[in-house]
Design a protein around this motif. Structure first.
Motif, PDB file in Angstrom:
ATOM      1  N   VAL A  74       0.862  -1.181   0.000  1.00  0.00           N
ATOM      2  CA  VAL A  74       0.000   0.000   0.000  1.00  0.00           C
ATOM      3  C   VAL A  74       0.898   1.230   0.000  1.00  0.00           C
ATOM      4  CG1 VAL A  74      -1.785   1.274   1.245  1.00  0.00           C
ATOM      5  CG2 VAL A  74      -1.762  -1.228   1.316  1.00  0.00           C
ATOM      6  N   ARG A  76       1.937   4.846   0.811  1.00  0.00           N
ATOM      7  CA  ARG A  76       1.608   5.808   1.868  1.00  0.00           C
ATOM      8  C   ARG A  76       2.244   7.162   1.586  1.00  0.00           C
ATOM      9  NH1 ARG A  76       1.804   3.132   7.705  1.00  0.00           N
ATOM     10  NH2 ARG A  76       1.654   5.337   8.119  1.00  0.00           N
ATOM     11  N   HIS A  81      -1.901   9.529   0.125  1.00  0.00           N
ATOM     12  CA  HIS A  81      -2.517   9.857   1.416  1.00  0.00           C
ATOM     13  C   HIS A  81      -3.667  10.843   1.218  1.00  0.00           C
ATOM     14  CE1 HIS A  81      -2.761  10.338   5.738  1.00  0.00           C
ATOM     15  NE2 HIS A  81      -2.856  11.635   5.531  1.00  0.00           N
ATOM     16  N   GLN A  89      -5.593   1.535   3.258  1.00  0.00           N
ATOM     17  CA  GLN A  89      -4.749   0.642   4.060  1.00  0.00           C
ATOM     18  C   GLN A  89      -5.569  -0.044   5.151  1.00  0.00           C
ATOM     19  OE1 GLN A  89      -1.133   2.358   5.672  1.00  0.00           O
ATOM     20  NE2 GLN A  89      -1.067   0.807   7.253  1.00  0.00           N
ATOM     21  N   LYS A  90      -6.392   0.724   5.842  1.00  0.00           N
ATOM     22  CA  LYS A  90      -7.227   0.145   6.915  1.00  0.00           C
ATOM     23  C   LYS A  90      -8.158  -0.932   6.351  1.00  0.00           C
ATOM     24  CE  LYS A  90      -5.999   2.085  10.679  1.00  0.00           C
ATOM     25  NZ  LYS A  90      -4.928   1.255  11.121  1.00  0.00           N
ATOM     26  N   GLU A  93      -6.108  -3.997   5.587  1.00  0.00           N
ATOM     27  CA  GLU A  93      -5.723  -4.653   6.847  1.00  0.00           C
ATOM     28  C   GLU A  93      -6.888  -5.478   7.383  1.00  0.00           C
ATOM     29  OE1 GLU A  93      -4.280  -1.878   9.771  1.00  0.00           O
ATOM     30  OE2 GLU A  93      -2.680  -1.178   8.462  1.00  0.00           O
ATOM     31  N   PRO A 100       0.700  -4.108   8.534  1.00  0.00           N
ATOM     32  CA  PRO A 100       1.893  -4.044   7.677  1.00  0.00           C
ATOM     33  C   PRO A 100       3.063  -4.809   8.296  1.00  0.00           C
ATOM     34  CG  PRO A 100       0.843  -1.907   7.772  1.00  0.00           C
ATOM     35  CD  PRO A 100       0.125  -2.778   8.770  1.00  0.00           C
ATOM     36  N   LEU A 111       1.568  -8.117   3.824  1.00  0.00           N
ATOM     37  CA  LEU A 111       1.187  -6.710   3.649  1.00  0.00           C
ATOM     38  C   LEU A 111       2.379  -5.809   3.969  1.00  0.00           C
ATOM     39  CD1 LEU A 111      -0.995  -4.565   3.133  1.00  0.00           C
ATOM     40  CD2 LEU A 111      -1.654  -4.761   5.534  1.00  0.00           C
ATOM     41  N   THR A 113       4.002  -1.527   3.311  1.00  0.00           N
ATOM     42  CA  THR A 113       3.712  -0.164   2.872  1.00  0.00           C
ATOM     43  C   THR A 113       4.989   0.423   2.282  1.00  0.00           C
ATOM     44  OG1 THR A 113       4.250   0.755   5.019  1.00  0.00           O
ATOM     45  CG2 THR A 113       1.942   0.230   4.632  1.00  0.00           C
ATOM     46  N   VAL A 126      -2.130   0.717  -4.975  1.00  0.00           N
ATOM     47  CA  VAL A 126      -1.790  -0.505  -4.242  1.00  0.00           C
ATOM     48  C   VAL A 126      -1.134  -1.437  -5.254  1.00  0.00           C
ATOM     49  CG1 VAL A 126      -2.715  -2.529  -3.034  1.00  0.00           C
ATOM     50  CG2 VAL A 126      -3.727  -0.279  -2.625  1.00  0.00           C
TER      51      VAL A 126
END
Ligand code: FES
Length: 155
Positions: A74, A76, A81, A89-90, A93, A100, A111, A113, A126
Motif C-alpha cells: 500500500v 503511503r 494519502h 490501508q485500513k 488490513e 503491515p 502486507l 507499505t 496498491v
C-alpha cells in the motif's frame, strides 16, 4: 537451498561491494534471506557474519522470514494519502486480517507499505504481486482479493 546459493555465487566475485547485490539476488531466488544464506554470504565475501546480518536487518527491502505467496504494498506517499490512502490501508488490513509487515496465516499475502511508488497521478495506489492498481476504492479492493474465477470471466 545450498545448491541454489552456490549457483548464485558463481555469478559474483567475492568483493565486499557485492554484498547488497548478492543479498538482493538470493532474496529474488528464494523469496527471503534464510539465516543460513547470510552465513554463506559472509564466508563467500570473507567478511564477518555480523556485517552481513547488519545489512540484512538494516534495509527494509530485505526479508529474513519467508513471506506470503503474494506481496501487497500500500502506497503511503503524500499523493496517495491525500486521496484516501490511509482508509485504503485500513480496509486492506481488515480484509486480510494483518498489519503491515505481517503475513496471513495461510501464507497467501504479506502486507507492506511504501513511501511512493512513482505513480502519483493514479493515486491512491496498491501493488499486488507486482501489479499496480490505481485509483483504488472499496470496490477495487474486493476485486483484488476475490478468489480467481475459473472459466467464467467476462470482458
Ligand atoms: S504517493 Fe503514492 S504513488 Fe506517489
Amino acid at each position: 537451498m545450498k545448491e541454489k546459493i552456490t549457483e548464485i555465487f558463481t555469478k559474483f566475485t567475492d568483493e565486499r561491494d557485492n554484498l547488497i547485490p548478492l543479498l538482493q539476488k538470493i532474496q529474488e531466488e528464494l523469496g527471503y534471506l534464510p539465516e543460513e544464506s547470510l552465513k554463506e554470504v559472509a564466508k563467500f565475501l570473507h567478511i564477518p557474519e555480523s556485517e552481513v546480518f547488519g545489512v540484512g536487518t538494516f534495509y527494509s527491502q530485505f526479508k529474513l522470514k519467508p513471506g506470503g505467496k503474494k506481496t501487497v504494498v500500500v502506497c503511503r506517499g503524500t499523493a496517495c494519502h491525500v486521496k484516501g490512502g490511509a482508509r485504503i490501508q485500513k480496509d486492506i488490513e481488515k480484509m486480510l486480517g494483518v498489519a503491515p509487515g505481517e503475513t496471513t496465516p495461510d501464507m497467501e499475502y504479506t502486507l507492506e507499505t511504501v513511501a511512493c511508488i512513482g505513480a502519483c497521478a493514479l493515486a491512491p495506489n496498491v501493488v499486488v504481486d507486482k501489479e499496480i492498481f490505481g485509483q483504488v476504492n472499496a470496490r477495487k479492493i474486493k476485486e483484488m482479493f476475490a478468489p480467481a474465477e475459473t472459466g467464467t470471466t467476462q470482458d
